[in-house]
Design an enzyme around this catalytic site. Structure first.
Site, PDB file in Angstrom:
ATOM      1  N   SER A 154     -15.455 -17.613  30.119  1.00 12.06           N
ATOM      2  CA  SER A 154     -15.817 -16.544  29.183  1.00 12.06           C
ATOM      3  C   SER A 154     -16.172 -15.284  29.967  1.00 12.06           C
ATOM      4  O   SER A 154     -16.275 -15.300  31.199  1.00 12.06           O
ATOM      5  CB  SER A 154     -17.001 -16.951  28.303  1.00 12.06           C
ATOM      6  OG  SER A 154     -18.182 -17.118  29.088  1.00 12.06           O
ATOM      7  N   ILE A 191     -16.700 -11.874  31.968  1.00 10.70           N
ATOM      8  CA  ILE A 191     -16.029 -11.204  33.072  1.00 10.70           C
ATOM      9  C   ILE A 191     -15.112 -12.163  33.834  1.00 10.70           C
ATOM     10  O   ILE A 191     -14.006 -11.796  34.240  1.00 10.70           O
ATOM     11  CB  ILE A 191     -17.074 -10.570  34.009  1.00 10.70           C
ATOM     12  CG1 ILE A 191     -17.739  -9.382  33.306  1.00 10.70           C
ATOM     13  CG2 ILE A 191     -16.456 -10.136  35.334  1.00 10.70           C
ATOM     14  CD1 ILE A 191     -18.947  -8.826  34.024  1.00 10.70           C
ATOM     15  N   THR A 230     -21.162  -9.736  27.153  1.00 10.03           N
ATOM     16  CA  THR A 230     -20.666 -11.085  27.423  1.00 10.03           C
ATOM     17  C   THR A 230     -21.601 -12.121  26.812  1.00 10.03           C
ATOM     18  O   THR A 230     -22.781 -11.839  26.555  1.00 10.03           O
ATOM     19  CB  THR A 230     -20.578 -11.349  28.940  1.00 10.03           C
ATOM     20  OG1 THR A 230     -21.913 -11.354  29.485  1.00 10.03           O
ATOM     21  CG2 THR A 230     -19.748 -10.275  29.634  1.00 10.03           C
ATOM     22  N   TYR A 285     -33.697 -13.396  38.890  1.00  9.56           N
ATOM     23  CA  TYR A 285     -32.256 -13.108  38.871  1.00  9.56           C
ATOM     24  C   TYR A 285     -31.942 -11.896  39.744  1.00  9.56           C
ATOM     25  O   TYR A 285     -30.996 -11.920  40.538  1.00  9.56           O
ATOM     26  CB  TYR A 285     -31.826 -12.856  37.426  1.00  9.56           C
ATOM     27  CG  TYR A 285     -30.364 -12.509  37.241  1.00  9.56           C
ATOM     28  CD1 TYR A 285     -29.394 -13.507  37.194  1.00  9.56           C
ATOM     29  CD2 TYR A 285     -29.951 -11.188  37.088  1.00  9.56           C
ATOM     30  CE1 TYR A 285     -28.052 -13.201  37.001  1.00  9.56           C
ATOM     31  CE2 TYR A 285     -28.622 -10.862  36.892  1.00  9.56           C
ATOM     32  CZ  TYR A 285     -27.672 -11.878  36.846  1.00  9.56           C
ATOM     33  OH  TYR A 285     -26.354 -11.561  36.652  1.00  9.56           O
ATOM     34  N   LYS A 296     -29.632 -11.634  43.133  1.00 15.73           N
ATOM     35  CA  LYS A 296     -28.529 -10.686  43.281  1.00 15.73           C
ATOM     36  C   LYS A 296     -28.682  -9.846  44.552  1.00 15.73           C
ATOM     37  O   LYS A 296     -27.691  -9.479  45.188  1.00 15.73           O
ATOM     38  CB  LYS A 296     -28.419  -9.801  42.036  1.00 15.73           C
ATOM     39  CG  LYS A 296     -28.005 -10.577  40.791  1.00 15.73           C
ATOM     40  CD  LYS A 296     -26.665 -11.271  40.988  1.00 15.73           C
ATOM     41  CE  LYS A 296     -26.243 -12.134  39.849  1.00 15.73           C
ATOM     42  NZ  LYS A 296     -24.903 -12.736  40.025  1.00 15.73           N
ATOM     43  N   SER A 333     -25.358  -7.498  40.572  1.00 17.86           N
ATOM     44  CA  SER A 333     -25.938  -6.765  39.447  1.00 17.86           C
ATOM     45  C   SER A 333     -26.728  -5.573  39.967  1.00 17.86           C
ATOM     46  O   SER A 333     -27.324  -5.629  41.050  1.00 17.86           O
ATOM     47  CB  SER A 333     -26.855  -7.680  38.637  1.00 17.86           C
ATOM     48  OG  SER A 333     -27.640  -6.938  37.733  1.00 17.86           O
TER      49      SER A 333
END
Length: 321
Positions: free
Chosen positions: A50, A52, A235, A202, A206, A176
């Site tokens: 799903s 990107i 997304t 997160y 990244k 990100s």
């Protein structure tokens, strides 16, 4: 003054991350950069059922490439495969089921793939997660770190020998813009001491991906490494992990195809390799991995400690041969 400049820069960056930011940037894109055939080349894309990842797999399949989609869920992966084949007319799309949060299984998968395939031209590290409460995997590792950092580390490290044997090998990692507010933290990789905030964890992961890319680029000159920010894309992963943000920004979010554009460009364009290996990209251009006058730069020692600790954790879960 430094704080003021960073605030101004970040607000400007926020506009650039939206759909209108992409539309503005795309005015300078060179259309022929993507006018290439990928027949005879093979690509591995994690998290390709799903968003990107799927948009990237679709674009590569339409150019004739052999696509290996690596996904956690067999049913969703098979459904994505059918859609990609139907839209592209390319039957060379293969499903591999793997949960990147399970570090030991990442080793097993990568070792098996090397034995079964003679080459791999491009690895696209796209899969990621944002778990908002601290969870552990079966190896006792925090799940965000295990997926976003250690899973990427193990998969890439293990596949480097296969990539090096291939023509024009590349590794692209989807990071990100959130990492811009994070400095590499070498002392608490799994957020055992600090208060747990899924969004900040997160973002730290990244930042770790950016550092890994820079290190790999220097250590493996035969492979072109890059890391990129896709902007804010609409997304399923964003909707699930950040529902309030998704609801608030929904009308301004990029499409999955727009989010995937720079991934595809880095993957297939000859123009990509004109840039040095190890750079951070946004909308087909290298951009700084740090805010102006930022405190997020790491020392050589910090980077060395980080990579050593990653390797120790990775080797601890490597299956015995």
């Amino acid at each position: 003054m430094c704080l003021y400049r960073n605030i101004v820069w970040f607000i400007k960056g926020m506009r650039e991350y939206t759909r209108s930011g992409f539309e503005n940037a795309s005015k300078s894109f060179v259309a022929k950069d993507l006018d290439v055939s990928m027949v005879g080349r093979s690509f591995m894309i994690t998290g390709a059922n799903s968003g990107i990842g799927k948009a990237t797999a679709m674009a590569i399949a339409k150019k004739g490439g052999t696509v290996h989609i690596v996904c956690r869920n067999q049913e969703r992966a098979e459904r994505a495969r059918e859609e990609i084949i139907s839209a592209s007319g390319n039957n060379e799309v293969y499903v591999h089921v793997l949960d990147l949060s399970e570090s030991r299984k990442v080793w097993e998968f990568a070792e098996a793939f090397k034995k079964e395939h003679s080459s791999l031209n491009v690895l696209i590290n796209n899969a990621g997660c944002m778990v908002n409460q601290r969870e552990m995997n079966s190896d006792g590792l925090e799940k965000n770190f295990a997926t976003n950092t250690l899973g990427v580390y193990v998969l890439t490290k293990c596949l480097i020998p296969l990539l090096e044997k291939s023509r024009d090998p590349r590794v692209i990692t989807v990071s990100s813009g959130g990492m811009l507010v994070q400095k590499l933290n070498t002392d608490d990789l799994q957020t055992e001491r600090a208060p747990f905030d899924g969004t900040m964890v997160y973002a730290q992961n990244k930042r770790q991906q950016v550092v890994m890319t820079e290190v790999w680029a220097k250590a493996n000159p035969k492979i072109h490494f890059s890391v990129m920010h896709p902007g804010w894309a609409d997304t399923p992963a964003v909707a699930k992990a950040m529902p309030q943000f998704h609801q608030m920004m929904r009308d301004r979010l990029r499409t999955a195809d727009q989010g995937a554009d720079t991934v595809v460009w880095l993957t297939v364009s000859r123009a990509t390799t004109a840039f040095p290996s190890g750079l951070f990209f946004q909308d087909r251009q290298p951009v700084s991995a740090h805010l102006p006058l930022a405190w997020t730069h790491s020392s050589r020692r910090e980077v060395k400690v980080f990579m050593a600790r990653l390797d120790t954790l990775a080797m601890a879960v490597k299956p015995s041969e």
